[in-house]
Design a protein around this motif. Structure first.
Motif, PDB file in Angstrom:
ATOM      1  N   TYR A 147       3.544   7.716   5.099  1.00 53.66           N
ATOM      2  CA  TYR A 147       4.250   7.817   6.466  1.00 53.66           C
ATOM      3  C   TYR A 147       4.633   6.499   6.833  1.00 53.66           C
ATOM      4  O   TYR A 147       5.580   6.370   7.957  1.00 53.66           O
ATOM      5  CB  TYR A 147       3.201   8.203   7.663  1.00 53.66           C
ATOM      6  N   CYS A 148       4.468   5.248   6.332  1.00 56.73           N
ATOM      7  CA  CYS A 148       4.976   4.106   6.741  1.00 56.73           C
ATOM      8  C   CYS A 148       6.016   3.385   6.258  1.00 56.73           C
ATOM      9  O   CYS A 148       6.308   3.276   4.961  1.00 56.73           O
ATOM     10  CB  CYS A 148       3.624   3.230   6.566  1.00 56.73           C
ATOM     11  N   ASN A 155       0.707  -1.159   0.174  1.00 61.34           N
ATOM     12  CA  ASN A 155      -0.001  -0.020  -0.049  1.00 61.34           C
ATOM     13  C   ASN A 155       0.898   1.326  -0.091  1.00 61.34           C
ATOM     14  O   ASN A 155       0.423   2.341  -0.430  1.00 61.34           O
ATOM     15  CB  ASN A 155      -0.981  -0.091   1.391  1.00 61.34           C
TER      16      ASN A 155
HETATM   17  S1  SF4 Z   1       0.146   1.858   7.023  1.00 63.40           S
HETATM   18 FE1  SF4 Z   1       1.973   0.618   6.403  1.00 63.40          FE
HETATM   19  S2  SF4 Z   1       1.444  -1.440   6.838  1.00 63.40           S
HETATM   20 FE2  SF4 Z   1      -0.441  -0.236   7.146  1.00 63.40          FE
HETATM   21  S3  SF4 Z   1      -1.395  -0.291   5.137  1.00 63.40           S
HETATM   22 FE3  SF4 Z   1      -0.253   1.482   4.980  1.00 63.40          FE
HETATM   23  S4  SF4 Z   1       1.784   1.006   4.359  1.00 63.40           S
HETATM   24 FE4  SF4 Z   1       0.789  -0.979   4.847  1.00 63.40          FE
END
Ligand code: SF4
Length: 440
Positions: free
Chosen positions: A164-165, A160
């Motif tokens: 921020y991740c 995804n």
């Molecule tokens: S927050 Fe991080 S782990 Fe969760 S869906 Fe988004 S990219 Fe993937």
């Protein structure tokens, strides 16, 4: 007699990886030692989701220098999401040379081989794999934290790329385990006495195995397994949740009436910059659908405050969505720039003082709603699956309701009699984060 200890940071995926690592070490003859400072071998299973995770990790790593000096046979291993980032491995090699073994999230099964090489050659072992196509879960023999409930991976990685991740960079591309393999593992667990399973994935709603089985089909299959009484899952993603999956809350009697549905922000503008692929209207539509099929469902969430560019009116929209959904509980965070993620380079970072001021307002609102919602359970009799003695209140037990409410309660029974059982508890007191009661 060699002892081992595992220090686990972060999410339930890490907790389950630590269970698998413990299983491999015990298969090699190591004995578990609770105290890492008294152990012959320590594994630090790291998390990299927020900046302070890095600081804490390096802080603890530094303290092991003197242990290594006083005991050269002491072995220190580092794994998890931090060493999946090349800058961290460079830092370890440069400043923490007493670390013997470094491996990642994609190759935990390689630990026995790395230990053998270390003992044979005396050389430091570094093995990081990106995007390992096979995780060999079925070969693992996890040492589970509980006898009555189990964590079960159904997917690995994430595609995804929320801005921020760090997870897509540390856990690789999404891979779904075969439905048949997951069902097999859970049947084995049920025959070992496990009654509750938590299906784990960064985004369980995008589960699709090699022959096209969906997440809803997996839930339905697990619902048929004898001996399993409760099915839980995390983490859901509003962009992929299906009507078929929502319908499972009506049709699957073992599926717990609880969902963890991160919203992150109530502002469409911020959601777009986060690359979340849904807007507030879609999110509220999902919540309405969930409550239509299951009125008693409890909902928890994640909210980030202070994402780059967040204005006061964006934040007001976050407060507004929290008031409209009325969450049972929430994990609330101040945005933490992660090196290597797009948002860390966004120029319009929000001032720290503003972030904390907004965070305090959000927490005040969320805690108020949690308490109001918990008050609705006063005097009710709830079914609680008992985890054991409460960590917070002496002479009481604790466990979870179907709706994942934490219940601390008194009982005349011994821990051996009651742990892992589903008992009836009358609620006599309600608090913000828990319910209090007595077994009836
Ligand atoms: S927050 Fe991080 S782990 Fe969760 S869906 Fe988004 S990219 Fe993937």
């Amino acid at each position: 007699m060699s002892t081992y200890s595992i220090i686990t940071y972060g999410c339930q995926m890490n907790e389950h990886d630590s269970e698998n690592i413990a299983g491999m070490l015990e298969a090699l003859g190591y004995i578990h030692e609770e105290d890492p400072w008294a152990s012959n071998l320590v594994v630090m299973n790291t998390c990299s989701v927020r900046e302070n995770a890095d600081k804490r990790f390096f802080g603890v790593l530094g303290q092991f220098k003197k242990i290594k000096k006083s005991n050269p046979d002491f072995v220190l291993c580092v794994c998890g999401c931090m060493p999946q980032q090349p800058r961290i491995v460079e830092e370890i090699n440069k400043r923490f040379s007493w670390v013997d073994i470094v491996f990642g999230t994609q190759n935990i099964a390689q630990l026995p081989e790395l230990l053998e090489n270390l003992h044979k050659t005396g050389k430091k072992q570094r093995a990081i794999i990106d995007n390992n196509p096979r995780i060999a879960e079925e070969e693992m023999k996890p040492v589970r934290m509980h006898n009555h409930k189990a964590l079960v991976n159904i997917t690995y990685g994430c595609n995804n790329f929320c801005t921020y991740c760090i997870v897509p960079y540390t856990r690789g591309r999404e891979k779904s385990r075969m439905l048949s393999e997951v069902v097999c593992e859970i049947e084995r667990l049920a025959s070992d006495g496990v009654r509750e399973v938590m299906l784990l994935g960064q985004n369980v709603d995008s589960y699709k195995d090699a022959i096209g089985n969906s997440f809803a089909e997996l839930i339905k299959a697990v619902n048929e397994i004898e001996g399993i009484e409760r099915i839980r899952f995390m983490t859901s993603h509003p962009k992929d949740i299906s009507d078929e999956m929502i319908e499972c809350f009506r049709t699957c009697d073992k599926l717990c009436r609880n969902i963890y549905l991160p919203v992150q922000s109530g502002s469409d503008r911020v959601l777009k910059r986060m690359n979340r692929h849904y807007d507030r209207a879609r999110y509220l539509e999902i919540v309405d659908k969930l409550r239509a099929v299951c009125p008693e469902i409890t909902i928890s969430t994640d909210i980030i405050v202070g994402f780059p560019g967040e204005t006061e009116s964006d934040f007001e929209e976050t407060l507004d969505i929290a008031r409209r959904v009325r969450y049972d509980s929430a994990f609330t965070f101040i945005y933490s720039p992660r090196e290597g993620t797009p948002a860390a380079k966004f120029e319009d970072q929000v001032d720290d003082v503003i972030c904390h001021e907004r965070f305090d307002r959000l927490v005040e609102l969320m805690d108020g709603i949690s308490l109001e919602k918990n008050k609705e359970y006063m005097g009710k009799v709830l079914e609680v699956m008992v985890d054991g003695l409460s960590k917070t209140s002496p002479n009481t037990y604790s466990g979870r309701t179907d709706g994942f409410k934490l219940v601390n309660f008194t009982s005349d029974k011994s821990e051996e009699e009651i742990a892992g059982q589903i008992v009836k508890v009358k609620i006599t007191e309600t608090k913000t984060f828990s319910l209090e009661g007595m077994e009836i």
